[in-house]
Scaffold this motif. Structure first.
Motif, mmCIF file in Angstrom:
data_model
loop_
_atom_site.group_PDB
_atom_site.id
_atom_site.type_symbol
_atom_site.label_atom_id
_atom_site.label_comp_id
_atom_site.label_asym_id
_atom_site.label_seq_id
_atom_site.Cartn_x
_atom_site.Cartn_y
_atom_site.Cartn_z
ATOM 1 N N VAL A 1 38.082 71.954 -35.795
ATOM 2 C CA VAL A 1 38.331 71.901 -34.357
ATOM 3 C C VAL A 1 37.071 71.371 -33.666
ATOM 4 C CG1 VAL A 1 39.168 73.176 -32.354
ATOM 5 C CG2 VAL A 1 39.703 73.983 -34.662
ATOM 6 N N MET A 2 37.234 70.372 -32.816
ATOM 7 C CA MET A 2 36.118 69.801 -32.059
ATOM 8 C C MET A 2 36.425 69.902 -30.576
ATOM 9 S SD MET A 2 35.461 66.466 -34.476
ATOM 10 C CE MET A 2 37.230 66.317 -34.802
ATOM 11 N N THR A 3 35.620 70.688 -29.878
ATOM 12 C CA THR A 3 35.731 70.798 -28.422
ATOM 13 C C THR A 3 34.442 70.253 -27.796
ATOM 14 O OG1 THR A 3 34.739 72.994 -28.207
ATOM 15 C CG2 THR A 3 37.085 72.899 -28.774
ATOM 16 N N ASP A 4 34.354 70.320 -26.478
ATOM 17 C CA ASP A 4 33.140 69.854 -25.804
ATOM 18 C C ASP A 4 31.934 70.738 -26.107
ATOM 19 O OD1 ASP A 4 34.523 67.779 -24.644
ATOM 20 O OD2 ASP A 4 34.911 68.855 -22.753
ATOM 21 N N HIS A 5 32.180 71.946 -26.611
ATOM 22 C CA HIS A 5 31.090 72.902 -26.766
ATOM 23 C C HIS A 5 30.868 73.355 -28.211
ATOM 24 C CE1 HIS A 5 31.035 73.158 -22.418
ATOM 25 N NE2 HIS A 5 32.338 73.383 -22.434
ATOM 26 N N LEU B 1 37.304 80.923 -31.406
ATOM 27 C CA LEU B 1 36.137 80.159 -31.799
ATOM 28 C C LEU B 1 34.917 80.573 -30.980
ATOM 29 C CD1 LEU B 1 37.763 76.626 -32.140
ATOM 30 C CD2 LEU B 1 37.724 78.536 -33.762
ATOM 31 N N ALA B 2 33.763 79.971 -31.297
ATOM 32 C CA ALA B 2 32.501 80.386 -30.678
ATOM 33 C C ALA B 2 32.490 80.172 -29.180
ATOM 34 C CB ALA B 2 31.348 79.623 -31.333
ATOM 35 N N ASP B 3 33.206 79.157 -28.679
ATOM 36 C CA ASP B 3 33.212 78.882 -27.243
ATOM 37 C C ASP B 3 34.368 79.553 -26.512
ATOM 38 O OD1 ASP B 3 35.313 77.396 -28.164
ATOM 39 O OD2 ASP B 3 34.801 75.574 -27.067
ATOM 40 N N GLY B 4 35.093 80.421 -27.207
ATOM 41 C CA GLY B 4 36.204 81.139 -26.596
ATOM 42 C C GLY B 4 37.557 80.481 -26.789
ATOM 43 N N THR B 5 37.588 79.276 -27.367
ATOM 44 C CA THR B 5 38.862 78.601 -27.624
ATOM 45 C C THR B 5 39.676 79.387 -28.645
ATOM 46 O OG1 THR B 5 37.909 76.420 -27.169
ATOM 47 C CG2 THR B 5 39.942 76.475 -28.458
ATOM 48 N N ALA B 6 40.951 79.590 -28.364
ATOM 49 C CA ALA B 6 41.847 80.273 -29.303
ATOM 50 C C ALA B 6 42.565 79.227 -30.153
ATOM 51 C CB ALA B 6 42.853 81.127 -28.558
ATOM 52 N N LEU B 7 42.482 79.386 -31.462
ATOM 53 C CA LEU B 7 43.138 78.469 -32.400
ATOM 54 C C LEU B 7 44.217 79.228 -33.148
ATOM 55 C CD1 LEU B 7 43.028 75.577 -33.746
ATOM 56 C CD2 LEU B 7 41.773 76.714 -35.583
ATOM 57 N N THR B 8 45.450 78.714 -33.115
ATOM 58 C CA THR B 8 46.574 79.340 -33.814
ATOM 59 C C THR B 8 47.067 78.419 -34.921
ATOM 60 O OG1 THR B 8 47.265 80.522 -31.814
ATOM 61 C CG2 THR B 8 48.902 80.291 -33.568
ATOM 62 N N ILE B 9 47.142 78.963 -36.123
ATOM 63 C CA ILE B 9 47.645 78.230 -37.287
ATOM 64 C C ILE B 9 48.897 78.941 -37.788
ATOM 65 C CG2 ILE B 9 47.115 77.284 -39.558
ATOM 66 C CD1 ILE B 9 44.162 77.703 -38.940
ATOM 67 N N PHE C 1 44.285 64.732 -34.992
ATOM 68 C CA PHE C 1 45.151 64.811 -33.817
ATOM 69 C C PHE C 1 44.298 65.021 -32.577
ATOM 70 C CE2 PHE C 1 47.506 66.404 -37.441
ATOM 71 C CZ PHE C 1 48.735 65.759 -37.341
ATOM 72 N N ALA C 2 44.764 64.476 -31.463
ATOM 73 C CA ALA C 2 44.143 64.732 -30.161
ATOM 74 C C ALA C 2 45.113 65.553 -29.316
ATOM 75 C CB ALA C 2 43.805 63.414 -29.463
ATOM 76 N N GLY C 3 44.609 66.103 -28.215
ATOM 77 C CA GLY C 3 45.489 66.845 -27.318
ATOM 78 C C GLY C 3 45.665 68.299 -27.663
ATOM 79 N N GLY C 4 44.856 68.816 -28.607
ATOM 80 C CA GLY C 4 44.861 70.247 -28.884
ATOM 81 C C GLY C 4 45.960 70.766 -29.784
ATOM 82 N N SER C 5 46.791 69.883 -30.364
ATOM 83 C CA SER C 5 47.842 70.375 -31.259
ATOM 84 C C SER C 5 48.186 69.307 -32.296
ATOM 85 C CB SER C 5 49.100 70.770 -30.480
ATOM 86 O OG SER C 5 49.665 69.632 -29.845
ATOM 87 N N ALA D 1 45.502 74.591 -30.264
ATOM 88 C CA ALA D 1 44.305 75.142 -29.632
ATOM 89 C C ALA D 1 44.578 75.369 -28.156
ATOM 90 C CB ALA D 1 43.127 74.193 -29.815
ATOM 91 N N SER D 2 43.938 76.401 -27.589
ATOM 92 C CA SER D 2 44.123 76.670 -26.165
ATOM 93 C C SER D 2 43.445 75.602 -25.308
ATOM 94 C CB SER D 2 43.569 78.054 -25.827
ATOM 95 O OG SER D 2 42.180 78.138 -26.141
ATOM 96 N N ASP D 3 42.434 74.933 -25.853
ATOM 97 C CA ASP D 3 41.775 73.826 -25.172
ATOM 98 C C ASP D 3 42.588 72.553 -25.422
ATOM 99 O OD1 ASP D 3 40.173 71.783 -24.220
ATOM 100 O OD2 ASP D 3 38.340 72.503 -25.179
ATOM 101 N N LYS D 4 43.256 72.049 -24.419
ATOM 102 C CA LYS D 4 44.140 70.890 -24.570
ATOM 103 C C LYS D 4 43.375 69.606 -24.873
ATOM 104 C CE LYS D 4 47.594 73.519 -23.644
ATOM 105 N NZ LYS D 4 48.441 74.007 -24.759
ATOM 106 N N LYS D 5 42.069 69.616 -24.663
ATOM 107 C CA LYS D 5 41.259 68.436 -24.961
ATOM 108 C C LYS D 5 40.674 68.478 -26.378
ATOM 109 C CE LYS D 5 38.513 69.051 -21.508
ATOM 110 N NZ LYS D 5 37.375 68.834 -20.565
ATOM 111 N N ALA D 6 40.946 69.532 -27.106
ATOM 112 C CA ALA D 6 40.371 69.675 -28.447
ATOM 113 C C ALA D 6 40.944 68.637 -29.406
ATOM 114 C CB ALA D 6 40.635 71.082 -28.972
ATOM 115 N N LYS D 7 40.091 68.187 -30.320
ATOM 116 C CA LYS D 7 40.513 67.305 -31.404
ATOM 117 C C LYS D 7 40.616 68.132 -32.682
ATOM 118 C CE LYS D 7 38.279 63.243 -29.393
ATOM 119 N NZ LYS D 7 37.264 62.171 -29.609
#
Length: 228
Positions: free
Chosen positions: A209-213, A52-60, A176-180, A92-98
């Motif tokens: 995907v919603m992260t802080d950035h 993603l744009a902020d560097g978060t890796a998303l795996t589907i 879902f919360a917690g990145g997965s 998501a690699s960001d565990k805080k991602a929604k």
């Protein structure tokens, strides 16, 4: 399962029994030409990772996708029924991602639902991420009428909730919360009417995907398959 039981007959009854069986067996053969067996389709698993744009890796990951296809009870070539099943796992690699995971099928009449890429990403949620015009949107279990060159979007999920004013709302995404998170479905029904030509279907997952950035939507499309 029907159980066939063999019985021993007296010798003098064998010939009469054989004649009777021959007559009875001829009856169902008259309608056999009108019967159509279901077509079973098993589709390949797939895993895709997108940055993603902020560097978060998303795996589907899509697994256990399959379809059972049969004509309508009327037996006309204008009608098709399909029962579809599958599962999506998202991480998501960001565990805080929604995450918001929606799944469905694009169904087209006399359209080839191909494409060079199985993933597409947008900065904001939208419905214009597929390369064919969508003429109707329906939940699974509903019947959609399609003409040549038309496509419909069948959504799998119907999530009830409240809007900002407290009124009832419906959405297609499971959150879902917690990145997965994971979404699975079994024997969801699609009914297509009016398509005189060939018809195709193709699964998709729409993941927000919603992260802080950043907030981003990623699509994963499955392999197209024929509905006859």
């Amino acid at each position: 399962m029907n159980k066939i039981v063999a019985k021993r007959f007296p010798r003098n009854a064998v010939r009469a029994g054989a004649v009777a069986v021959g007559v009875l067996a001829a009856v169902p053969l008259v309608g056999q030409g009108m019967a159509h067996a279901d077509t079973q389709v098993r589709l390949p698993n797939q895993t895709v990772t997108k940055k993603l744009a902020d560097g978060t890796a998303l795996t589907i990951t899509r697994t256990n996708e399959r379809a059972r296809i049969n004509p309508s009870m009327g037996g006309t070539p204008l009608h098709r029924n399909a029962w579809v099943s599958g599962r999506y796992d998202v991480k998501a690699s960001d565990k805080k991602a929604k995450l918001g995971i929606a799944s469905g099928y694009i169904v087209g009449c006399q359209l080839t639902l191909g494409g060079n890429s199985t993933t597409k990403g947008t900065a904001t949620p939208g419905t214009g991420d597929y390369d064919v015009p969508i003429s109707a949107t329906a939940e699974t279990g509903a019947s959609v009428t399609l003409g040549p060159g038309q496509a419909a979007n069948y959504t799998i999920n119907d999530v009830e909730g409240k809007d900002d004013f407290g009124a009832e709302s419906h959405g297609a995404a499971v959150t879902f919360a917690g990145g997965s998170g994971a979404v699975a479905y079994t024997n969801e029904t699609m009914m297509i009417n009016g398509c005189a030509g060939y018809a195709q279907a193709r699964s998709y997952a729409k993941v927000q995907v919603m992260t802080d950035h950043t907030t981003q939507v990623v699509y994963l499309y499955g392999k197209p398959f024929s509905l006859g």
